[in-house]
Design a protein around this motif. Structure first.
Motif, PDB file in Angstrom:
ATOM      1  N   SER A  23       0.862  -1.180   0.000  1.00  0.00           N
ATOM      2  CA  SER A  23       0.000   0.000   0.000  1.00  0.00           C
ATOM      3  C   SER A  23       0.901   1.233   0.000  1.00  0.00           C
ATOM      4  N   ARG A  24       0.334   2.373  -0.329  1.00  0.00           N
ATOM      5  CA  ARG A  24       1.134   3.600  -0.374  1.00  0.00           C
ATOM      6  C   ARG A  24       1.790   3.860   0.989  1.00  0.00           C
ATOM      7  N   LYS A  25       1.036   3.704   2.071  1.00  0.00           N
ATOM      8  CA  LYS A  25       1.553   3.958   3.418  1.00  0.00           C
ATOM      9  C   LYS A  25       2.733   3.031   3.737  1.00  0.00           C
ATOM     10  N   GLN A  26       2.592   1.769   3.414  1.00  0.00           N
ATOM     11  CA  GLN A  26       3.661   0.808   3.695  1.00  0.00           C
ATOM     12  C   GLN A  26       4.863   1.038   2.775  1.00  0.00           C
ATOM     13  N   GLY A  27       4.600   1.440   1.542  1.00  0.00           N
ATOM     14  CA  GLY A  27       5.694   1.767   0.624  1.00  0.00           C
ATOM     15  C   GLY A  27       6.507   2.944   1.129  1.00  0.00           C
ATOM     16  N   GLU A  28       5.832   3.944   1.682  1.00  0.00           N
ATOM     17  CA  GLU A  28       6.535   5.096   2.258  1.00  0.00           C
ATOM     18  C   GLU A  28       7.356   4.683   3.465  1.00  0.00           C
ATOM     19  N   TRP A  29       6.839   3.730   4.243  1.00  0.00           N
ATOM     20  CA  TRP A  29       7.598   3.210   5.389  1.00  0.00           C
ATOM     21  C   TRP A  29       8.898   2.551   4.928  1.00  0.00           C
ATOM     22  N   VAL A  30       8.804   1.696   3.895  1.00  0.00           N
ATOM     23  CA  VAL A  30      10.004   1.039   3.356  1.00  0.00           C
ATOM     24  C   VAL A  30      10.978   2.081   2.828  1.00  0.00           C
ATOM     25  N   GLU A  31      10.458   3.072   2.118  1.00  0.00           N
ATOM     26  CA  GLU A  31      11.301   4.144   1.573  1.00  0.00           C
ATOM     27  C   GLU A  31      12.043   4.872   2.700  1.00  0.00           C
ATOM     28  N   ARG A  44       8.895   5.804  -9.757  1.00  0.00           N
ATOM     29  CA  ARG A  44       7.531   5.593 -10.233  1.00  0.00           C
ATOM     30  C   ARG A  44       6.703   4.927  -9.139  1.00  0.00           C
ATOM     31  N   ILE A  45       5.430   5.264  -9.140  1.00  0.00           N
ATOM     32  CA  ILE A  45       4.470   4.555  -8.310  1.00  0.00           C
ATOM     33  C   ILE A  45       3.351   4.133  -9.248  1.00  0.00           C
ATOM     34  N   LEU A  46       3.266   2.823  -9.483  1.00  0.00           N
ATOM     35  CA  LEU A  46       2.193   2.294 -10.322  1.00  0.00           C
ATOM     36  C   LEU A  46       1.004   1.994  -9.425  1.00  0.00           C
ATOM     37  N   GLY A  47      -0.159   2.395  -9.846  1.00  0.00           N
ATOM     38  CA  GLY A  47      -1.330   2.115  -9.040  1.00  0.00           C
ATOM     39  C   GLY A  47      -2.594   2.709  -9.612  1.00  0.00           C
ATOM     40  N   PRO A  48      -3.694   2.553  -8.851  1.00  0.00           N
ATOM     41  CA  PRO A  48      -5.005   2.990  -9.332  1.00  0.00           C
ATOM     42  C   PRO A  48      -5.335   4.450  -9.042  1.00  0.00           C
ATOM     43  N   GLY A  49      -4.546   5.106  -8.208  1.00  0.00           N
ATOM     44  CA  GLY A  49      -4.858   6.475  -7.819  1.00  0.00           C
ATOM     45  C   GLY A  49      -4.668   7.471  -8.944  1.00  0.00           C
ATOM     46  N   PRO A  50      -5.328   8.637  -8.829  1.00  0.00           N
ATOM     47  CA  PRO A  50      -5.217   9.646  -9.888  1.00  0.00           C
ATOM     48  C   PRO A  50      -3.801  10.193 -10.036  1.00  0.00           C
ATOM     49  N   GLN A  51      -3.005  10.184  -8.980  1.00  0.00           N
ATOM     50  CA  GLN A  51      -1.634  10.688  -9.045  1.00  0.00           C
ATOM     51  C   GLN A  51      -0.632   9.587  -9.425  1.00  0.00           C
ATOM     52  N   ASP A  52      -1.086   8.343  -9.513  1.00  0.00           N
ATOM     53  CA  ASP A  52      -0.205   7.215  -9.812  1.00  0.00           C
ATOM     54  C   ASP A  52       0.067   7.089 -11.307  1.00  0.00           C
ATOM     55  N   ASP A  53       1.199   6.495 -11.614  1.00  0.00           N
ATOM     56  CA  ASP A  53       1.535   6.188 -13.011  1.00  0.00           C
ATOM     57  C   ASP A  53       0.827   4.910 -13.423  1.00  0.00           C
ATOM     58  N   ARG A  54       0.496   4.809 -14.682  1.00  0.00           N
ATOM     59  CA  ARG A  54      -0.113   3.587 -15.224  1.00  0.00           C
ATOM     60  C   ARG A  54       0.919   2.714 -15.925  1.00  0.00           C
TER      61      ARG A  54
END
Length: 173
Positions: A23-31, A44-54
């Motif tokens: 999840s975004r929150k857990q990804g930020e924790w790893v980062e 890049r962050i691939l995902g379903p959100g409007p700010q995410d890359d496809r």
């Protein structure tokens, strides 16, 4: 490949590239954790959100995020970067649209390690083309046997081995 079960994080790394599935929150924790040890650049962050890359390139592969609104269900697909096919064709002297394509990637009945040396082709050029074919074969199962046969001639490239690499490139056309 690493898995943090409590946080639902999967991570793999290759050299200095890290790919995190979380999840975004857990990804930020790893980062944040990695940032204590390394200089971290999130590309890049691939995902379903409007700010995410496809779509993005990860380790010379194209990764695409598909939402449930696209054709089919939510998923991530990856494929070998098509630039490698273009480079391989250029290495063996083929031009997309102008050179003849073939329906199968391999040469039947020829041992690429036997026969005279490849004239006009340097060992370095052959090895580069053969290894590019092997790289593509990691994502394209139909290329695996033909690429392996080409790689068998890496020590002493032969004319038959060069023809096998050219055949594989013609198949990619």
């Amino acid at each position: 490949v690493y898995h943090h079960q409590e946080r639902g994080i999967c991570l793999f790394h290759w050299g200095d590239d890290f790919v995190i599935a979380a999840s975004r929150k857990q990804g930020e924790w790893v980062e944040q954790i990695l940032g204590k040890i390394f200089i971290v650049k999130c590309s890049r962050i691939l995902g379903p959100g409007p700010q995410d890359d496809r779509e993005g390139r990860i380790l010379n592969r194209l990764m695409r995020w598909y939402t449930p609104y696209d054709a089919g269900s939510e998923r991530i697909e990856f494929e070998a970067d098509p630039r490698h096919m273009e480079i391989l064709c250029a290495q063996v002297g083929l031009q997309p649209g102008k050179s003849k394509a073939v329906a199968t990637p391999g040469l039947k009945g020829k041992d690429p390690t036997e026969g005279p040396g490849a004239e006009g082709v340097g060992t370095r050029e052959f090895r580069s083309a053969a290894m590019r074919a092997c790289y593509l074969a990691a994502d394209r199962p139909e290329l695996q046997y033909a690429a392996k046969e080409c790689a068998r001639a890496m020590q002493r490239p032969t004319a038959a081995a060069w023809e096998a690499v050219k055949r594989l490139a013609r198949y990619l056309l």
